[in-house]
Structures are given as C-alpha cells and as structure tokens.
Design an enzyme around this catalytic site. Structure first.
Site, PDB file in Angstrom:
ATOM      1  N   SER A  21       2.873  -2.507   2.795  1.00 36.16           N
ATOM      2  CA  SER A  21       1.963  -2.541   3.939  1.00 36.16           C
ATOM      3  C   SER A  21       0.928  -1.435   3.953  1.00 36.16           C
ATOM      4  CB  SER A  21       2.771  -2.487   5.231  1.00 36.16           C
ATOM      5  OG  SER A  21       3.459  -1.258   5.330  1.00 36.16           O
ATOM      6  N   HIS A  37       4.226  -9.150   4.760  1.00 32.58           N
ATOM      7  CA  HIS A  37       2.765  -9.130   4.651  1.00 32.58           C
ATOM      8  C   HIS A  37       2.244 -10.175   3.673  1.00 32.58           C
ATOM      9  CE1 HIS A  37       1.786  -5.520   7.071  1.00 32.58           C
ATOM     10  NE2 HIS A  37       3.031  -5.187   6.758  1.00 32.58           N
ATOM     11  N   LYS A  90       2.681 -11.474  11.909  1.00 35.31           N
ATOM     12  CA  LYS A  90       1.451 -11.220  11.151  1.00 35.31           C
ATOM     13  C   LYS A  90       0.699 -12.546  10.957  1.00 35.31           C
ATOM     14  CE  LYS A  90       3.227  -6.921   9.371  1.00 35.31           C
ATOM     15  NZ  LYS A  90       4.187  -6.773  10.482  1.00 35.31           N
TER      16      LYS A  90
END
Lengths: 402, 83
Positions: A183, A211, A242
């Site tokens: 990240s 991610h 996300k």
C-alpha cells in the site's frame, strides 16, 4: 493515564505545526468519487483508494437504501451470538463465485479479516512468515495468534527460502503471507517466484489482495490472477473498502472443513456484523466490477498518466506505474510542507510517515481512481510539479526553467 | 547457535554498514537512545544480523531487546547453523 503518550503527542504537534493535522483532515462534504469540499474550498481527491470510483455508483446506492428500508440500519450484534442475515450468506456466496473459490468468510473490516484469519489459521507450534513491509493488520493478526513469527526481506524470495530452510526441521505448519500490491509504494509481490519457494517448502500461502482486488487480473481477482498462480494461493484475504467502495473484509479459500474457523477467529466472533446497507452495496459493487471491465482500463490509464507526468517533471518515483503513486521525500519536514502546500492548492494526497512506511522514510502517497478525468490528472500534475519545484523536488521542471 | 564473540563482531560490522560505527558500543548501549534505532529500524537491524549469522529470531523475542546486551542474548539463542 495519557502520560505515556507524551512523546507521540509532541510528535503530532510537530507534524501539525506547519499547517494542518494531516491525520485529522475533516471534509465539509464529499461531492463525488474525485472531489470534496474542505474548509469551504473544492479539492481534488488524490488519496482515497477509491480505485474503481464506485462510492457514488447509483446502483450501489439504491441497493443500500433498499436494504436499509427492508432490514434496518444495523444488525446490532455478531453473527455468532445474534444471527446471520440472509445478505451475509448471499455476499459470501457471491464473493466466492467471483473469486472462483469454494468458500468465503466475511469480516466487518479488512483489518479484522487479517486479524481473525491469521490468528485462527496459525496456532501454537505453527510458523507465520511475513514480508517485512506487511500492513499493520498482518503484524497485529500475527501478534494475536500464538504462532512463531518470522519476518523476511521485502519481496525477496531468496531470503524467504533461506528462512524456510532454517525452519525446515521445526514441526508445525508454515504459512507465508504476502500482499498483492503493497500500500505504501504500490509495488507488487514477485508472486511466481514466491510460489516456487512455497512449493519447495510445502508451505501454505496467503495473499492479501486488499489493494489489488478489482485492480489486477483480467477479471479483477488480483495479483494471483494476473500472474496465473491462483491454484497455488491457499487463502485470499481482501477488503470491501477500496475497489468496492464500502467497508468490510473477507477470507476466501477452497478448504471444505472450515466451519470451525467461524468460532476460532476472535475478530469475526466478537464484533458486530456488517449492516444490511453495506452488504447490499458490496454485492452490487461486485456486479459492477464484473460488468464493467473498462473501469479497470481507466484506472490503469490514470495510474500511468499520473506516473508519467510526475516522472517527466523530474520527480523520483517509488515504484512502477500502478494505482498507487508515491513520491519518496528527502525528510519529514519537506514531506509535511509539500503535503500542506498541495492541499492549499486544492489537491488532497496522503502524508505517510515512519514507522508506517518502508524503512521509516517519509512519503507523499497518491492513489488514482477510474473516475478521475484526464483533465483532473493534468491539473494534479501541474499543481504537484509547481509545488515540487518550489521545494526543489521536481528537478526536470527546474532544469527546464533555468 | 552463534557464540557471543561472533555475535558482537557481526553487530559491530552491521552498525558500521548503517553508518553508526562511530558510536562506542557496550552491552549497556541503548538501541533507541544511543543508536537512534526506532522500533522499525531495530527490526530491520535484527533482520540484517539474522542474515549475517544465518539464524532466525522469532519476532516475539524482539520486544525484549532494548540494549546491545539484550540483542546479544537473543541472537545467541537464535535458530540456525552459525557456530
């Protein structure tokens, strides 16, 4: 009681002295996936992790509203003690189908997904092997369990191999934990090489695709799909906060005899389950992710656009183009000034400081969204370049100006 | 398991690599206060020593490391083939 936090308090005061408290930014309102109002001014959001831009997707919003009207605002308890709603089971089935796994278990946050999964899978006498740059939720999950924890050099298959060799004579299962995209810098794990090491050592492999879900792979299943090694990944952990624009986490796998995990994972048992609105919007977001592969193309283009623009301006960049673009800063003071000046100029980014960053180095971290237009990215590049030049960070721009 | 003399030699070498070779090191030297190694830098420093000595130090053993003496104690109990 708070005396022990004195050092942290003075550090926070130091970080905030140059302007705002970077860890306490409060938006007046959020206008869209890419813009917000802060202190009465419109700002461009370049630090959201809203990769597919689905937070304002009308179908997701409608699903959440309908579910709230039908099932209420919250579940008011844990699934173990207070019962599972039909939506929880439907979400687990939908997610498992999307990932091509036999089962999925849903957690209330991504943090809890790692906490619950790691502590329940690796017990006393087992071994956890963690990449040195692992997210805090992985370290905390390891701490919550009773397994022996060994840290290996970031993205270094040979170092992992060496450590597994040293542990070869020790009893217990070995679980390797990696992330699809890390990240802070946006770099990916060398997954194929890691899989070779895993096979040699007959270890298990868990990949946190927090991610990379919706970002990598032809269908958005993450790095394991992109690298063609899904069959070698035993556990996939991820988040709904996300790409899927909500909150929650999961662990998916092909093991059939997993029911006991639900009564072993403390982060699953002792917390309230996801509310109906979130469950419904996440199911809808999975539909959107599947139905609109063009979102992934836009995201990739936007990442490359920002990366190329900043590289051309002479910035030193943290990693290859990805939705995360990080600028390593020479020191903490410069990082804080840069972040404040960008916000004054209408661009919101993330200030990342040690110890949360690799090697403790300060970073100016940005993440792009599929919802950003090329014009918005051009604006961001211009603002970041101008600000960077004033701080002596964008060397090509300075050279051109001279 | 590596002996104390070898461990101390490797610690000195690793500190030199980190640019901290000028700080006089004794068993009482504090990693945080004398060598300015914060929690993450200290973890990375231990990882470097694990590689040099070809051993493994479980992470739960690292919480107790405050001084060079603590570090020597932990490293000499590490799992591995160094002798």
């Amino acid at each position: 009681m708070l005396a022990k936090l004195r050092a942290l308090r003075s550090e926070l005061a130091m970080v905030s002295a140059a302007g705002r408290n970077p860890f306490g930014v409060t938006f007046d309102s959020i206008l869209s996936a890419t813009e917000a109002i802060l202190d009465g001014k419109r700002v461009l959001l370049l630090g959201t992790n809203n990769y597919l831009g689905l937070t304002f997707d009308q179908d997701c919003i409608d699903s959440a509203v309908t579910a709230t009207m039908a099932h209420g605002t919250g579940t008011t308890g844990s699934r173990i003690a207070n019962g599972t709603y039909g939506g929880h089971a439907a979400l687990e089935q939908r997610l498992a189908r999307f990932l091509g796994r036999r089962h999925a278990m849903v957690f209330t946050t991504g943090y809890q997904a790692n906490l619950g999964t790691l502590s329940a899978l690796a017990g006393r006498g087992d071994h956890l092997l963690l990449d040195a740059d692992s997210h805090a939720s992985i370290y905390d999950g390891a701490k919550l369990g009773n397994a022996q924890v060994t840290r290996f050099r970031h993205n270094d298959p040979d170092d992992l191999r060496r450590r597994l060799r040293l542990l070869a004579d020790q009893p217990g299962e070995k679980l390797i934990v990696l992330e699809g995209i890390y990240s802070m810098l946006g770099d990916t794990a060398p997954l194929r090489e890691m899989v070779e090491v895993k096979r040699e050592a007959s270890a298990w492999l868990l990949v946190d695709e927090a991610h990379s879900l919706g970002v990598l792979g032809a269908h958005g299943r993450g790095l394991a799909e992109a690298d063609g090694v899904e069959a070698d990944v035993d556990f996939v952990v991820g988040t709904f906060s996300k790409s899927l624009g909500a909150i929650g986490g999961f662990c998916a796998f092909d093991l059939d005899d997993f029911g006991a995990l639900r009564v072993a994972a403390r982060a699953y048992m002792f917390t309230a389950s996801l509310p109906p609105s979130i469950v419904a919007s996440v199911i809808q977001a999975i539909e959107a992710m599947e139905a609109q592969p063009q979102l992934r193309d836009s995201l990739r283009r936007n990442g490359q656009h920002l990366h190329a623009g900043l590289a051309a301006a002479g910035f030193v960049l943290g990693a290859m183009p990805s939705p995360i673009v990080s600028l390593p800063m020479p020191d903490r003071e410069t990082a804080i000034r840069f972040w404040n000046q960008l916000l004054d100029a209408g661009v919101y980014t993330n200030l990342a400081l040690g110890p949360a960053t690799p090697g403790g180095r300060p970073l100016l971290r940005m993440s792009v969204s599929a919802a950003l237009t090329p014009e918005q990215i051009d604006t961001a590049i211009a603002v970041i370049t101008r600000t960077g030049q004033l701080l002596g960070l964008a060397t090509a721009g300075l050279a051109a100006a001279e | 398991m590596p002996d104390e003399e070898l461990v101390l030699r490797e610690i000195t070498g690793a500190l030199e690599e980190l640019g901290k070779g000028t700080v006089p090191v004794t068993m009482e030297t504090s990693l945080l206060h004398d060598l300015s190694l914060d929690s993450v830098t200290a973890l990375d420093f231990v990882m470097q020593l694990e590689t040099r000595l070809d051993i493994i130090i479980p992470m739960d053993g690292m919480a107790e490391i405050e001084t060079i003496g603590d570090l020597v104690g932990v490293l000499t109990r590490g799992t591995g083939k160094a002798d």
